[in-house]
Scaffold this active site. Structure first.
Site, mmCIF file in Angstrom:
data_model
loop_
_atom_site.group_PDB
_atom_site.id
_atom_site.type_symbol
_atom_site.label_atom_id
_atom_site.label_comp_id
_atom_site.label_asym_id
_atom_site.label_seq_id
_atom_site.Cartn_x
_atom_site.Cartn_y
_atom_site.Cartn_z
ATOM 1 C CE1 TYR A 55 42.759 -68.913 15.367
ATOM 2 C CE2 TYR A 55 42.188 -67.896 13.590
ATOM 3 C CZ TYR A 55 42.806 -67.978 14.494
ATOM 4 O OH TYR A 55 43.820 -66.834 14.794
ATOM 5 C CE LYS A 73 24.197 -48.507 -6.207
ATOM 6 N NZ LYS A 73 22.797 -48.915 -6.031
ATOM 7 C CG MET A 76 42.190 -60.418 10.052
ATOM 8 S SD MET A 76 42.622 -59.408 11.644
ATOM 9 C CE MET A 76 41.205 -59.769 12.815
#
Ligand SMILES: *Cc1c(COP(=O)(O)O)cnc(C)c1O
Length: 381
Positions: free
Chosen positions: A270, A48, A321
């Site tokens: 950050y 799956k 990111m």
């Protein structure tokens, strides 16, 4: 998207030979003592979520080659997508969630076998059997104590009392799932085992299946006729806290974009969450949370330069990111340069450790693996 190696921020290698080896290892674990001719439990594979992010269309054929004949997906759509990759006429693909309302015919047409989890699903599957005038195969799932999928004790009693409810249905497997298999010391594993035995004894005799990866290691009582590992095939340790009985499957390497020297007191990344406690050298790597490298790993976890396996390179500051920073101060000057590859998951920093540093489990780490990596597959030549 197949990204050229040098263009990508990271390289993900998936060792399909290791998947096959892990399959064979699990087959050995469930082998009963005694003559080879005696019946042994069989080993299925959970594929799956696209084989836990590793690409079911490549993983399933390798498992089939290793002898696997039973494949489990979660959704009907996954089964439809997987069907062309599973070629042996003896192989079956089981849909764990069963047919969504109104799709029983689609599921059958696609050559899939449903796991029947509820009275509604049972009614639909029986209706299709009546409509077509032939018996249809199905897996029956019973709930032995997890309260996730499957018929509860009351429903099982109802089916046991009224044999017409299984009219036209060929029960190819009776199954249930364990809630706490990765913590062998808890009593619920034995309680679920006993409840599964009790419930399955009320229904017509069929092969039975209870254990997934960790359940296999609870012992032979949990093996029944078929085990259904997923995670252990893909290198996740099925016995947390003990040595990993299976081989690592993935290696994740990040490319160094640049290195820089920073003074003591310099804030990094950050939020300025990391303040250099000493004059430091840092390397910026081209993998971030946009690649599924979880942001929760910020300030935890360590990377490894393959040529210096004894020097952990701590992830410092917040994961961005598209990038993250590691502290390379403890490496000899000049040993890390732009373009170098650094292991985020590798022989010296395993998947389970990275997942733990992110506050999660190997399962989630695998299924989050991003789409931007240059992916290479080895061992399926
Ligand atoms: C996902 C799943 C499996 C495989 O579980 P692992 O822990 O990955 O081995 C087996 N059975 C069911 C019902 C599942 O949902």
């Amino acid at each position: 998207m197949n990204v050229a190696a040098q263009w990508a921020g990271g390289i993900l290698n998936i060792d399909l030979q290791a998947v096959a080896e892990n399959y064979r290892t699990l087959c050995q674990v469930i082998r009963r003592p005694g003559p080879l001719s005696a019946p042994h439990p069989l080993c299925a594979a959970a594929v799956k979520a696209d084989a836990y992010g590793l690409d079911a269309s490549l993983v399933a054929p390798v498992l089939e080659e290793a002898g696997c004949r039973h494949f489990f997906v979660a959704h009907l759509a996954e089964g439809v997508a997987l069907r062309p990759s599973v070629k042996n006429p003896e192989s079956s693909i089981f849909v764990l969630h069963g047919p969504p309302p109104g799709t029983a015919h689609d599921l059958l047409e696609a050559g899939l076998v449903p796991v029947i989890n509820s009275m509604e699903q049972l009614t639909e599957w029986r209706a299709l059997s009546h409509e077509l005038g032939r018996r249809l195969p199905a897996v029956l799932q019973v709930d032995s104590g997890m309260a996730r999928f499957g018929m509860n004790a009351e429903e099982v009693a109802k089916i046991a009392a009224d044999s017409t409810l299984l009219d036209g249905i060929e029960t190819v497997l009776m199954m249930s799932h364990l809630a706490c298999a990765d913590t062998p010391e808890v009593r619920s594993n034995r309680a679920q085992l006993e409840e599964f035995q009790r419930l399955s004894a009320m229904l017509p005799k069929a092969p039975r299946s209870l254990a997934a990866s960790s359940g296999i290691f609870l012992g032979p009582d949990w093996h029944f006729d078929l085990v259904r590992p997923g995670a252990a095939l893909y290198g996740v340790n099925p016995t947390p806290g003990k040595p990993n009985p299976v081989k690592p499957v993935i290696r994740l390497q990040a490319r160094v974009i640049q290195t820089r020297s920073i003074p003591e007191g310099q804030a990094v990344g950050y939020g300025g969450g990391f303040i250099a406690p000493r004059p430091s050298r840092i390397a910026l790597l081209g993998i971030g949370y946009g690649d599924g490298f979880l942001r929760s790993i910020s300030g935890h976890g360590a990377a490894i330069l393959p040529s210096q396996p004894d020097v952990p390179l701590p992830v410092i500051g917040r994961v961005s990111m598209d990038s993250l920073a590691v502290d390379v101060t403890d490496l000899p000057e000049g040993s890390v340069r732009a373009g170098d590859l650094i292991d985020l998951i590798g022989p010296h920093n395993p998947l389970d450790a990275a997942a733990m540093a992110a506050g999660t489990i190997g399962y989630e780490f695998l299924t989050d693996l991003g789409r931007r990596y240059h992916r290479t597959y080895t061992g399926n030549e």
